[in-house]
Design an enzyme around this catalytic site. Structure first.
Site, PDB file in Angstrom:
ATOM      1  N   ASP A 212      58.158  11.603 -68.502  1.00 22.20           N
ATOM      2  CA  ASP A 212      57.017  10.704 -68.725  1.00 22.20           C
ATOM      3  C   ASP A 212      56.968   9.690 -67.593  1.00 22.20           C
ATOM      4  O   ASP A 212      57.889   9.609 -66.778  1.00 22.20           O
ATOM      5  CB  ASP A 212      57.143   9.978 -70.071  1.00 22.20           C
ATOM      6  CG  ASP A 212      58.341   9.056 -70.110  1.00 22.20           C
ATOM      7  OD1 ASP A 212      58.219   7.960 -70.665  1.00 22.20           O
ATOM      8  OD2 ASP A 212      59.425   9.425 -69.587  1.00 22.20           O
ATOM      9  N   ASP A 214      57.209   5.824 -66.442  1.00 18.14           N
ATOM     10  CA  ASP A 214      57.842   4.620 -66.959  1.00 18.14           C
ATOM     11  C   ASP A 214      56.750   3.601 -67.330  1.00 18.14           C
ATOM     12  O   ASP A 214      55.558   3.818 -67.061  1.00 18.14           O
ATOM     13  CB  ASP A 214      58.807   4.056 -65.903  1.00 18.14           C
ATOM     14  CG  ASP A 214      59.861   3.153 -66.507  1.00 18.14           C
ATOM     15  OD1 ASP A 214      60.446   3.527 -67.529  1.00 18.14           O
ATOM     16  OD2 ASP A 214      60.096   2.066 -65.946  1.00 18.14           O
TER      17      ASP A 214
END
Length: 295
Positions: A212, A214
């Site tokens: 993902d 941050d």
């Protein structure tokens, strides 16, 4: 290590990687270490005839958090198992807008922001200083890149991995700071792992698997845990494909490492032989036995 030998490949699996498919003659076996308990038993086996040893970094079932990992024991047991090179697989967040979830990064640099971990095998009684200017083995990186190309894996060669203490994730201000430093990915586990591998004279490389963005990213708040887990599981499947592709390359007979990883302790120990602590010397038998025996 001047003579040609058959490498033994160590694999460290991060979040989502708790086993390696396709191993023949597989056997889970506990290896004892004077540095304490490793994360789990080691899985011994062969892949395409190449000897492999797998360690799930957090233990099967993901029992151990990053700060509580016994990094010294983990590296020590791999060295005792005969491992000559380590391929470390780690789930990370992205600090780079061009590194989207699902991308793999063949890391070449680290920034170590950890503070609650034992970072060296060398203590009072035997002092040593190794170079980690170039903390990963370029030979392993070349092999991983070639394997990634073969299986058409989305990857980036080169990148800086910011290693934070955890277990909490970054604040937005921290995330923006790390981006300003030029970091590409962020995780919690590859330091002091890489430093200890260098002290143990093991060739080491990291493949960082982006799950993902941050918290710096504008769309971060919309990311759900389910979405991250879905990417992590997909990354784990791709990582297993990468392992199957790269092991035959890494398993070819070789001589000394051109980068000198397997000679990192050659001139690193500064404590005079007569001043060295015998108890610590005994604990260092696997990690530094090559140079200690020659002293």
């Amino acid at each position: 290590m001047s003579d040609t030998f058959e490498p033994v490949i160590g694999l460290i699996g991060g979040s989502g990687l708790y086993d390696i498919d396709g191993l023949e003659d597989r056997q889970w076996k506990r290896v004892e270490s004077p540095w304490g308990e490793a994360s789990d038993e080691l899985l011994f086996g062969r892949l395409d005839g190449v000897r492999c040893v797998f360690l799930p970094r957090h233990g099967r079932g993901h029992r151990v958090p990053p700060s509580a990992l016994n990094y010294r024991a983990n590296i020590d047991v791999l060295k005792r198992a005969g491992v000559t090179e380590i391929l470390s697989l780690s789930a990370v967040g992205s600090l780079n807008g061009d590194l989207e979830p699902g991308r793999f990064v063949i890391v070449d640099q680290f920034i170590d922001r950890t503070f609650a971990r034992q970072k060296s095998f060398f203590e009072t009684g035997c002092v040593a200083h190794v170079s980690v200017a170039h903390p990963v083995c370029p030979r392993l990186g070349d092999a991983v890149e070639e394997a990634a190309r073969q299986i058409e894996l989305p990857y980036k060669r080169g990148g800086t991995y910011l290693v934070m203490e955890g277990p909490q994730f970054s604040t937005k201000a921290e995330s923006e700071l790390y981006r300003a430093w030029g970091c590409d990915v962020i995780g919690m586990t590859n330091m002091p792992e890489a430093k200890l591998a260098r002290e143990a004279e093991l060739c080491y490389a990291t493949v960082a698997m982006v799950t993902d963005f941050d918290c710096w990213h504008p769309g971060h708040d919309a990311v759900t845990v389910d979405a991250v887990v879905k990417v992590m599981l997909a990354n784990a499947d791709r990582a297993k494909q990468l392992v199957k592709a790269v092991i035959p390359m890494l398993g070819k007979p070789r001589g000394a490492c051109p980068a000198g990883c397997d000679r990192a302790l050659e001139h690193a120990i500064v404590t005079a032989p007569e001043k060295r602590d015998p108890a610590l010397m005994a604990k260092l038998d696997a990690v530094a036995g090559r140079v200690l025996k020659a002293a």
